[in-house]
Design an enzyme around this catalytic site. Structure first.
Site, mmCIF file in Angstrom:
data_model
loop_
_atom_site.group_PDB
_atom_site.id
_atom_site.type_symbol
_atom_site.label_atom_id
_atom_site.label_comp_id
_atom_site.label_asym_id
_atom_site.label_seq_id
_atom_site.Cartn_x
_atom_site.Cartn_y
_atom_site.Cartn_z
ATOM 1 N N HIS A 91 10.130 -7.393 5.584
ATOM 2 C CA HIS A 91 8.778 -7.897 5.827
ATOM 3 C C HIS A 91 8.853 -8.971 6.907
ATOM 4 O O HIS A 91 9.837 -9.700 7.009
ATOM 5 C CB HIS A 91 8.181 -8.471 4.534
ATOM 6 C CG HIS A 91 6.715 -8.763 4.645
ATOM 7 N ND1 HIS A 91 6.233 -9.920 5.213
ATOM 8 C CD2 HIS A 91 5.633 -8.045 4.280
ATOM 9 C CE1 HIS A 91 4.912 -9.894 5.198
ATOM 10 N NE2 HIS A 91 4.526 -8.772 4.632
ATOM 11 N N GLU A 137 3.419 -3.836 10.812
ATOM 12 C CA GLU A 137 2.552 -5.013 10.641
ATOM 13 C C GLU A 137 2.753 -5.971 11.818
ATOM 14 O O GLU A 137 3.833 -6.546 11.948
ATOM 15 C CB GLU A 137 2.913 -5.773 9.356
ATOM 16 C CG GLU A 137 2.610 -5.053 8.065
ATOM 17 C CD GLU A 137 2.503 -6.019 6.879
ATOM 18 O OE1 GLU A 137 1.667 -5.775 6.024
ATOM 19 O OE2 GLU A 137 3.252 -7.024 6.828
HETATM 20 O O1 G3P Z 1 2.560 -7.207 3.197
HETATM 21 C C1 G3P Z 1 1.227 -7.154 3.601
HETATM 22 C C2 G3P Z 1 0.818 -8.377 4.286
HETATM 23 O O2 G3P Z 1 1.750 -8.919 5.155
HETATM 24 C C3 G3P Z 1 -0.540 -8.292 4.881
HETATM 25 O O3 G3P Z 1 -1.120 -9.498 4.602
HETATM 26 O O4 G3P Z 1 -2.949 -10.951 3.970
HETATM 27 O O5 G3P Z 1 -3.006 -9.742 6.150
HETATM 28 O O6 G3P Z 1 -3.310 -8.476 4.010
HETATM 29 P P1 G3P Z 1 -2.694 -9.684 4.695
#
Ligand code: G3P
Length: 219
Positions: A91, A137
């Site tokens: 992550h 991400e």
């Molecule tokens: O692991 C998922 C996360 O990093 C996304 O965070 O708060 O943007 O949904 P958020």
């Protein structure tokens, strides 16, 4: 089935009893709506949640320390024994060098892995490890409320294309800033097999309603 992963991070709302209730809410909505719901509570809560809910439980991470004489490390063997079925790995908030990930994979045999990447190139490289999921991400959008699927549609599309061209057959997820059902709909349109979310669910005042909103576009 498409996938909805709810990462609890260390948000206080999802600690202790709150985490058990949130896990139950995810399991209930996933079953009702027809998606694969996965929750990732903090490591100290894995056994509590696994023992008291029907949720599919992942760890948020595993340590790379090797051997049994390792104090304080959250190792794959302990996560498995706690009842978790898998783990998030690499992550953005807990990055690991590729060589370390490669060494770790054999110790995760029989467990599911959601392997995270920041770019489509990294996702393509890491897909060679054949994790259950590859998740892209962009770090700057995490927790921002600005959805990856809307702000960076080409990142999602490129990631799907690049991992498929590498022969990867698992699930491709995207995450960061996903807060509405429309954000999820867009992710699916771009080819994602599901999404990873954290703050929008955990911080919501009505977990069930927010989970239904996000799960709906996945079916
Ligand atoms: O692991 C998922 C996360 O990093 C996304 O965070 O708060 O943007 O949904 P958020």
């Amino acid at each position: 089935l498409k996938t909805l992963i709810v990462n609890f991070k260390n948000y206080p709302e999802a600690m202790g009893d709150g985490g058990v209730r949130l896990a139950r809410a995810v399991a209930r909505v996933a079953a009702d709506v027809g998606v694969r719901g996965i929750i990732a509570p903090p490591a100290p809560m894995l056994a509590l949640v696994a023992a008291n809910t029907t949720a599919l439980v992942y760890s948020q991470d595993v340590g790379t320390e090797a051997g049994e004489k390792t104090t304080g490390a959250v190792v794959p063997e302990a996560v498995r024994a706690a009842g978790a079925k898998g783990t998030i790995l690499n992550h953005s908030e807990s990055r690991k060098p590729a060589a370390v990930l490669r060494r770790l994979f054999p110790r995760l045999a029989g467990m599911e892995v959601c392997l995270c990447a920041r770019t489509s190139a990294e996702a393509a490289r890491l897909s060679e490890l054949q994790p259950t999921y590859v998740a892209v991400e962009p770090p700057e959008l995490i927790g921002s409320g600005v959805a990856v699927s809307k702000a960076k549609p080409s990142l999602v599309r490129d990631t799907v294309e690049r991992v498929r061209s590498m022969g990867y057959g698992g699930g491709v997820l995207c995450g960061a800033g996903i807060v509405t059902g429309d954000d999820v709909r867009k992710a699916v349109e771009l080819g994602a097999d599901g999404v990873l979310v954290a703050s929008s669910v955990v911080k919501s005042r009505d977990w069930g309603a927010k989970l239904r909103e996000l799960a709906g576009p996945l079916v």
